[in-house]
Structures are given as C-alpha cells and as structure tokens.
Design a protein around this motif. Sequence first.
Motif, short mmCIF file in Angstrom:
data_model
loop_
_atom_site.label_atom_id
_atom_site.label_comp_id
_atom_site.label_asym_id
_atom_site.label_seq_id
_atom_site.Cartn_x
_atom_site.Cartn_y
_atom_site.Cartn_z
N LEU A 135 0.70 -1.22 -0.12
CA LEU A 135 0.08 0.05 -0.04
C LEU A 135 0.77 1.28 0.12
O LEU A 135 0.59 2.21 -0.53
N GLU A 136 1.99 1.39 0.75
CA GLU A 136 2.90 2.43 0.51
C GLU A 136 3.54 2.59 -0.92
O GLU A 136 3.71 3.63 -1.22
N TRP A 137 3.84 1.65 -1.55
CA TRP A 137 4.04 1.71 -3.13
C TRP A 137 2.92 2.25 -3.73
O TRP A 137 3.17 3.19 -4.67
N LYS A 138 1.78 1.67 -3.46
CA LYS A 138 0.64 2.04 -4.46
C LYS A 138 0.46 3.64 -4.20
O LYS A 138 -0.05 4.12 -5.31
N TYR A 139 0.30 4.04 -3.08
CA TYR A 139 0.20 5.48 -2.86
C TYR A 139 1.30 6.43 -2.97
O TYR A 139 1.32 7.54 -2.32
N GLY A 140 2.43 5.70 -3.14
CA GLY A 140 3.52 6.71 -3.39
C GLY A 140 4.20 7.25 -2.02
O GLY A 140 5.01 8.14 -1.95
N LYS A 141 3.85 6.32 -0.99
CA LYS A 141 4.42 6.75 0.31
C LYS A 141 5.97 6.37 0.21
O LYS A 141 6.85 6.97 0.78
N THR A 142 6.28 5.47 -0.08
CA THR A 142 7.70 4.91 -0.30
C THR A 142 7.91 4.46 -2.05
O THR A 142 7.25 4.10 -2.81
N GLU A 143 9.22 4.45 -2.04
CA GLU A 143 9.47 4.21 -3.76
C GLU A 143 9.60 2.93 -3.86
O GLU A 143 9.75 1.86 -3.00
N VAL A 144 9.14 2.56 -5.00
CA VAL A 144 8.77 0.94 -5.44
C VAL A 144 10.25 0.54 -5.94
O VAL A 144 10.88 1.31 -6.76
N PRO A 145 10.68 -0.59 -5.26
CA PRO A 145 12.17 -1.12 -5.48
C PRO A 145 12.18 -1.76 -6.72
O PRO A 145 11.34 -2.15 -7.62
#
Length: 656
Positions: free
Chosen positions: A473-483
């Motif tokens: 969910l953090e990736w999905k909503y741009g909270k953390t960078e997608v590795p």
Amino acid sequence: MSDQVKMTALKYGSDRPKAKNPVKIMDLSLRDGHQSLFATRGRTEDMIPVAEMMDEIGFWAIETWGGATFDTMHRFLNEDPWERLRTLKRYIKKTPFSMLLRAQNLVGYRNYADDLALAFVERSAENGMDVFRTFDALNDYRNFETVVKQIKKCKKHFQGCICYTLTEPRLGGEVYNLDYYIKKAKDLESMGADSICIKDMAGLIAPYDAYALVKALKEAVKAPIHLHSHFTSGMSPMSHLKAIEAGVDIIDTCMTPYAYRTSHAALEPLVMALLGTNRDTGFDIKKLAAVNEILEKEVMPKYKHLLDDSKVSIIDINVLLHQTPGGMLSNLVNQLREMDALDKIGEVYKELPRVRKDLGQIPLVTPTSQIVGVQTVNNVLHDTPDERYKMITGQVKDLCYGLYGKTAVPIDPEVQKKALKGYSRGEKPITCRPAEVLAPELEKAKADIGDLAVDIDDLVLYAIYPVTGKKFLEWKYGKTEVPDSVKPITLEEVKKNDEIIKKAKAGLLVEKKTTAPGKTDRVRTFNVFVDNEFFSVDVDPIGDAPVMVAAPRAAAPVAAAAPAAAPAAAAPAAAPAAAPAAHTGPGTVLMAPMPGMIVKYEKNVGDKVNKGDTIVILEAMKMENALPSPCAGTILAIDFKSGDNVAKGAALCVIG
Ligand code: CO
C-alpha cells in the motif's frame, strides 16, 4: 469406445459435428500453470495479449486468481490483486473466472476470522469472480461454512474440493479409500456444492484409481465431477483419459507452454485424442495454436529464467516413490541445504510418514505440507534417541490445538500433550469449528492501517497480509519508492540480459589480472549462480575497510541508550549475511537460520530476555518461525525491522 471413431472427414475447426457429451475444460495457465512452473510470477500485462483469444476457445472456466497469486502479486510484482480481476474481465467477457479459495485460510496460510472471510468472498465476487473452487487442507468442511454461505449469498458457483491423498501407493487402505471419498462427496453435496472437484495437488492419482473414483462419485452424487491433477508424477494424461471414460464432467489442463513438469497436462494433445469421439471437446485446434504462438514467443521469454531447468527429466520420480507433493520435496531439500544437512534427506524420507501419522494422517497440501515438512526436518535435526519432538513448531502446536480443524484420524496423544504444554491458547484442544475461537479482525486491521487503506479492498489485503500488504500500500500510494526488484521487464531487456550472460559465459566480460595477490584471512566464499551455472567465488576486500557487520556492532551499546538509532545503524548492512562470524563487538548475535522475511520483533532494544524467549518471528517457506534467544541478557541492538528480507546468517539482534 469403439463407436466413437467412426466419423470421417474430421475437421480441426470447431465446425465439426458436436459430440454427445463433450468433456468440459478449465484452463489453468493463468493461475496454477505459472504458480507451478515459475513461482506465480506471471504478470497481468503478459496475460492480456492472449485474453481475448482464450475467451473464444469455449472453456468451461478460466482460472485467473487465488492460490498464491494474491500473495505473490502484491509482494513480488507490485500489482494490486483486485485490479487483475477487473482488468482481465475487460478482455474475457464470456468465459467464467475461477479461483482457488483455501476456505477459511482464504488466500493466506492460516485460518482467518469470520468477518474477514465474509468480506474477502464478497469483494472477490464483486470484483469479478464466478467460480469459487474451495478446499480445506484437512478436508474438514466445517472450515467451508462461512465462505460457502457467502458464495451462495453472492449467487456464485460453489465448487467443493476433496483433497486427494494416499497412505498407500494406490487408492485404498485404512483411511483414504473409496468410502472416504464417497462420504466427502456426499458431505459436499449436502452443503450445496454446484460441482465437486477431486483435487490431486501432488499428481498421485493413478489412471485406474481415477477410473474407479470417478465412476463411484458419479453414482454417489448428482453434481458434476471435476478432476484437477498435476503432471508431477507423469500419470495425469493417462488418468485424464481413464477419468473421461468413467464419465468425468470437467478436466483441468494448461496451454502447452504452461504444461507438464509440476504443472498440468497440456490441452492440445487431449483435444486431438478426443477428436471425433462422443467426448470431443469441440475446440478449434488452430485457435489453440494461435494462443500458443503468442505465449511461446512474446510471453515465455520473460519467464524462462524462473523455470527450474536444473533437471533434464520432466517427471519427478520421488512422487512415485514417496507419494510426497513435488513442491513440498523441493522445500525440504532447500531447508536441509540451508542447514548444511542435505545428507540427511534419506532420514527425512523415513521420518516424514511417521510425523504425518502422528499428526493425524493429514493430506499434504498448503499449508499442511509445510507443517509436516518443517516438523519432519526439525525431528531429524534435533531429536535424540530418547526424546522425539524436541523442537515443535508453532504451527504444529496450532494443529494439535485444533486450530486447523479435525484431522483424518486422531493426533497421537503423547505428541499432542507435549505440543500443548504451555501453549498460549490453552492446553486442552478444541473440538469446535476453528474460526469460532477467533476474534473478529477487520476493525482492528482498520485501526492499525488507518488512512493508508483507501477502500475495503485495500483493507482486506492488509488484513490478510499485514506486513507485505502494508509495504504494497505504501508503494501503491507513493509513500515509499517502488524497488526495482518488483518492476516488470520488457522483451528488449530480456534480450540485453541474454547477451550479457552469453558474453560472461564466453569470458568476454572479465578483465583478468596477471599476478594474483595472496589471500588474506578476510576472504569469504560466495556461491554465484548465472543462468543455472554455478561458480564458487572467493572475495577478499581490498585495503583495510572494516568487515561489514563489525561497525554497527561496536555502536550497539550506544544504540541501547537511544533505541531510535538502532535501526539506522543497520542501514549499511547491505550484506550482513556474508560475514556473520565477523561480529567483533560485545554480545551474542542471533543469526537468521534461513533466508526469510522479518514478520515482527517480539522484543525491543533494552529489553531483558531469558534464554529461549522468542525474540523475532521470521517467515520462511510460507511458515512463521519463532526464533528464540540463544542466551540470557539484554537486547543491545536490533538490525532489521518488520518487512525486511534477510539472508541466512544475517545478524537479527545482539544480546549482551
Ligand atoms: Co493445483
């Protein structure tokens, strides 16, 4: 079948005369196929090129979801599992979708509470699921009650599975005989099953047993009979044919590029074999060939590096010898290899049927195959001549408590008593439906995840997979960078990589030095795998750079005073596993016994612990392992956090 081959001028196309009783086919390529062959890594974007064409074949259903897809997609592919359903529905408009539902385990590895189970089924139906193929690892249909009620309420197809398992080389014996399967089928019928599936997950069903079983079930119940059999042992094409002769209604197959090995028999030879008979599928072979062409040329090149081509043989002879599911065997072998105990595999084969019998002769399928497998390895590695079951896993304790359901025969009372000694839920096992002892989960999950879960689909995903779900969910909503590791690759990149590997193999990428310096005592040996070739490489750091884990260790006592600093200190530990023995600071290190993912730490920096206290929960091979403290003391440093992946030997914490 003599009257079935009289027709002349047979056509490959679907314009040939319709058979009296065509075999219906469910395609598994988009779920079980890639789950079996390349670890469920198939991406939605690689299903779209064939989706509309597959919709034209005339399948009874296409399996598109469930099983391990939900887990793998959000964890390794950065894909929203719900979105796959909605996307594929836009291309596949006529053919129903099927999913594999692990009953009260949903698409996870434990029993979830009823509120979550209800929400999951409702959301699956809403997002496009039509056929709910439902199974329970123990064939305990009390675990069906909640989900079946909801499947019916959503007016969807409930397919009840009987997990097919054996205790003898062939069908029969005391537990898993014809009577057992007939009784299970009748139970499913009385629950309102719209169809009944013999789920042969290990490829154990022999052709004549398939014949006898299908014949008996067709006489015992009215619901259509569906056969799901893996190719693993090599018997499934023969078993399919015998099942068809016995009157089976539906057969599972894969498109050729997704077929065989631990996957399923291919569709195309079956279509050809039945052509012109009274069970002719009616499928157009040319249309199938067109789908194959795309899969072979445009899709498979992206996945071929994931195929296990370490063996020439496409049949796993061990399944014939030990009646053990293929996936379970490779897990056991990996586990032993991690422990440097591969020489004990013979003992494991001997111990496995004993453990299975002690634990109530349960079928071996996710998650019971892992439960029995891991406990077997524990017994082989840790038991002494005068004490068995020295190290009992948490899941075996749960099983002994009744948390998975009722076993086929009672669990050995001695083992059960030992497992439940000091067990947190109580020492007396339950006999009720397992979910009855589980508190509702959704509200708590909602409170935990807060606004990061934007809608109910996010929330259900998080509730089933709290650690990896949150990360997704953090990736999905741009909270953390997608590795980068979870991003898709293109065909161009595949070609580029192939070129590099080719050059590397030809020795064109390595600049050779003529005079080699002497090795120091800091040299470490690494195993390097290139495209299934294996190299043993010694790496010796140049200059006097500190060995990687030593630095954070030295800072550990300071970190104890300022706990917030501890995780930060771990940042440079990119490869702590490489030199676990290099710890030079004070204290004892708890090392990861196998590669896995940190679920959570039970202790914090500064906590006092006794020897044996659980410090961290490590998820490995779909099992949660509680790692105990190797000594008494105070936690000086913790190097990882929930959700981190760790290598074998990684320093999980320091106790001093
Ligand atoms: Co399967």
